[in-house]
Motif scaffolding. Sequence first.
Motif, PDB file in Angstrom:
ATOM      1  N   THR A 214       0.918  -1.275  -0.079  1.00 59.43           N
ATOM      2  CA  THR A 214       0.007   0.152  -0.066  1.00 59.43           C
ATOM      3  C   THR A 214       0.975   1.187  -0.071  1.00 59.43           C
ATOM      4  O   THR A 214       0.211   2.217  -0.031  1.00 59.43           O
ATOM      5  N   GLY A 215       2.051   1.200   0.197  1.00 55.82           N
ATOM      6  CA  GLY A 215       3.085   2.306   0.209  1.00 55.82           C
ATOM      7  C   GLY A 215       2.840   3.238   1.269  1.00 55.82           C
ATOM      8  O   GLY A 215       3.293   4.438   1.576  1.00 55.82           O
ATOM      9  N   ALA A 216       2.347   2.467   2.524  1.00 59.30           N
ATOM     10  CA  ALA A 216       2.266   3.299   3.933  1.00 59.30           C
ATOM     11  C   ALA A 216       3.588   3.129   4.560  1.00 59.30           C
ATOM     12  O   ALA A 216       4.383   2.426   4.644  1.00 59.30           O
ATOM     13  N   THR A 217       3.713   4.520   5.377  1.00 61.09           N
ATOM     14  CA  THR A 217       4.813   4.690   6.157  1.00 61.09           C
ATOM     15  C   THR A 217       4.401   4.231   7.622  1.00 61.09           C
ATOM     16  O   THR A 217       2.942   3.782   7.688  1.00 61.09           O
ATOM     17  N   PRO A 218       5.324   4.143   8.652  1.00 64.29           N
ATOM     18  CA  PRO A 218       4.614   3.890  10.017  1.00 64.29           C
ATOM     19  C   PRO A 218       3.655   4.643  10.544  1.00 64.29           C
ATOM     20  O   PRO A 218       2.532   4.228  10.864  1.00 64.29           O
ATOM     21  N   ALA A 219       3.658   5.699  10.062  1.00 66.20           N
ATOM     22  CA  ALA A 219       2.750   6.887  10.512  1.00 66.20           C
ATOM     23  C   ALA A 219       1.131   6.760   9.859  1.00 66.20           C
ATOM     24  O   ALA A 219       0.227   6.565  10.602  1.00 66.20           O
ATOM     25  N   THR A 220       1.230   6.447   8.553  1.00 65.53           N
ATOM     26  CA  THR A 220       0.079   6.463   7.632  1.00 65.53           C
ATOM     27  C   THR A 220      -0.564   4.970   8.043  1.00 65.53           C
ATOM     28  O   THR A 220      -1.697   4.955   8.044  1.00 65.53           O
ATOM     29  N   LEU A 221       0.315   4.093   8.232  1.00 60.49           N
ATOM     30  CA  LEU A 221      -0.185   2.756   8.479  1.00 60.49           C
ATOM     31  C   LEU A 221      -0.827   2.885   9.901  1.00 60.49           C
ATOM     32  O   LEU A 221      -1.828   2.287  10.062  1.00 60.49           O
TER      33      LEU A 221
ATOM     34  N   LEU B 184      -1.517   4.063  18.032  1.00 57.00           N
ATOM     35  CA  LEU B 184      -0.563   5.082  18.854  1.00 57.00           C
ATOM     36  C   LEU B 184       0.886   4.500  18.635  1.00 57.00           C
ATOM     37  O   LEU B 184       2.005   5.505  18.537  1.00 57.00           O
ATOM     38  N   PHE B 185       1.110   3.185  18.707  1.00 56.60           N
ATOM     39  CA  PHE B 185       2.637   2.950  18.381  1.00 56.60           C
ATOM     40  C   PHE B 185       2.848   3.355  16.948  1.00 56.60           C
ATOM     41  O   PHE B 185       4.062   3.963  16.968  1.00 56.60           O
ATOM     42  N   GLY B 186       2.046   3.357  16.097  1.00 55.85           N
ATOM     43  CA  GLY B 186       2.534   3.883  14.780  1.00 55.85           C
ATOM     44  C   GLY B 186       2.727   5.643  14.616  1.00 55.85           C
ATOM     45  O   GLY B 186       3.686   6.035  13.923  1.00 55.85           O
ATOM     46  N   ALA B 187       2.050   6.305  15.578  1.00 57.94           N
ATOM     47  CA  ALA B 187       2.165   7.524  15.549  1.00 57.94           C
ATOM     48  C   ALA B 187       3.554   8.159  16.082  1.00 57.94           C
ATOM     49  O   ALA B 187       4.291   8.888  15.585  1.00 57.94           O
ATOM     50  N   VAL B 188       3.940   7.333  17.257  1.00 57.14           N
ATOM     51  CA  VAL B 188       5.307   7.592  17.757  1.00 57.14           C
ATOM     52  C   VAL B 188       6.250   6.849  17.071  1.00 57.14           C
ATOM     53  O   VAL B 188       7.482   7.680  16.850  1.00 57.14           O
TER      54      VAL B 188
ATOM     55  N   VAL C 274      10.563   2.991  15.121  1.00 59.71           N
ATOM     56  CA  VAL C 274       9.960   1.689  15.539  1.00 59.71           C
ATOM     57  C   VAL C 274      10.372   1.200  16.918  1.00 59.71           C
ATOM     58  O   VAL C 274       9.553   1.149  17.651  1.00 59.71           O
ATOM     59  N   ARG C 275      11.846   1.564  17.186  1.00 61.79           N
ATOM     60  CA  ARG C 275      12.285   1.129  18.280  1.00 61.79           C
ATOM     61  C   ARG C 275      12.015   2.514  19.478  1.00 61.79           C
ATOM     62  O   ARG C 275      11.382   1.710  20.616  1.00 61.79           O
ATOM     63  N   GLY C 276      11.342   3.499  18.977  1.00 65.16           N
ATOM     64  CA  GLY C 276      10.861   4.492  19.891  1.00 65.16           C
ATOM     65  C   GLY C 276       9.568   4.073  20.280  1.00 65.16           C
ATOM     66  O   GLY C 276       9.028   4.358  21.476  1.00 65.16           O
ATOM     67  N   GLY C 277       8.697   3.302  19.414  1.00 63.84           N
ATOM     68  CA  GLY C 277       7.490   2.788  19.723  1.00 63.84           C
ATOM     69  C   GLY C 277       7.483   1.820  20.878  1.00 63.84           C
ATOM     70  O   GLY C 277       6.619   1.621  21.798  1.00 63.84           O
ATOM     71  N   PHE C 278       8.589   1.057  20.834  1.00 69.11           N
ATOM     72  CA  PHE C 278       8.558  -0.011  21.805  1.00 69.11           C
ATOM     73  C   PHE C 278       8.867   0.676  23.295  1.00 69.11           C
ATOM     74  O   PHE C 278       8.412   0.180  24.147  1.00 69.11           O
TER      75      PHE C 278
END
Length: 373
Positions: free
Chosen positions: A32-39, A334-338, A344-348
């Motif tokens: 879908t071409g999504a970034t972590p934020a758009t996903l 919420l994880f995706g926004a962070v 992704v490590r920051g989300g963890f």
Amino acid sequence: MRQARGLAAAFGVFGLWWGAWAACLPAVRRATGATPATLGLALLAVSLVALPTMILVGRVADRLAGRLVAPSLAAFALAGALPALAGGVPTLALLLALVGASTGALDVAVNAAAADLESHRGVRVMDGLHAFFSVGVLCGGVAGGLARRAGASPREILLGAAVAAAVAAIANRGGERGHQQAAPPGPSLVRQLVGVGVILGIAFVVESGLEQWSSVYLEDSLGSSPAISGLGPGLFAAAMATGRMLAQRTSRGTAAARIVFAGVAAAAGIAIAVATHEPSIALLGLVTAGAGLALSAPTLFGEAGRIAGPGRRGAGISPVAVLSYAGFLIGPPLFGAVAGATSVRGGFILLGGTAVLLTVAAGRLRHRPESEA
């Protein structure tokens, strides 16, 4: 018991789809071409639709009881086959909204039926049924990762999970009608139930974040193969299933003590995963977190049933289910926004802090043994 077997199948295929979805998430993101934020925003569609659906379905769950499970499973099977068809983020969000509606209905249906079974048949099944959910996530995550490695597309994988849900719907046909309910919980009990729901919601933020983003973390941040990344949600679920099976065998301890253990183990496991660059060690951290979080849902749903009392356990579990699954559904976006703002490590790291919050919140629970009715 036929009803218990049908509910076990329902919980199992519910987890199977979410495990398969987690394993497919990296491929869906690329397609879908999504970034972590758009996903994360697309995943938010699940939350936005599921929560009002849960409220609406909760109003009839006590009356219909087991008869609500089969149609909810059928709707979930239909919706679950669709997200892999998305060619872009907007379409993915729309299809995930349909998943959200069916998820909300099925969440309420299976938990209300389980509460009704415990209340009116005098059997303890909540730990075991939630273990079947975790076993389903395990099978879906591992099988999904191996299927991707063999060349299967997300469309084929999710269709297989949807077929399993349809079979479970057939197995749950003709469930028992609801029983006559006592007066709904009064204001003081409602406040206690809301508190339990908020605590479980905190636990579910951590659980859902790890479940749905662990494969992305292993594959994109640590460079693992699809087969290894699929082990993330799979082994996490295996640890949860094991913990819940053990919990089914014992009623010792207090709800507060169990939730403290859940929070400490989750925070420690996430710290291990964040501190390493080796996928194998990160998997060890996920197992540690899963073993602790295994206790959260069965313990707190059981606590809600005890607070509500005989004859109104379904009504008592309803607000807890809505609040807790709000956390389950909010966790991934919420994880995706962070992750989009940091990594992704920051989300963890966010999930680790939430696990610490869970440990603190456990002090709000009454310190009484689980065996106390």
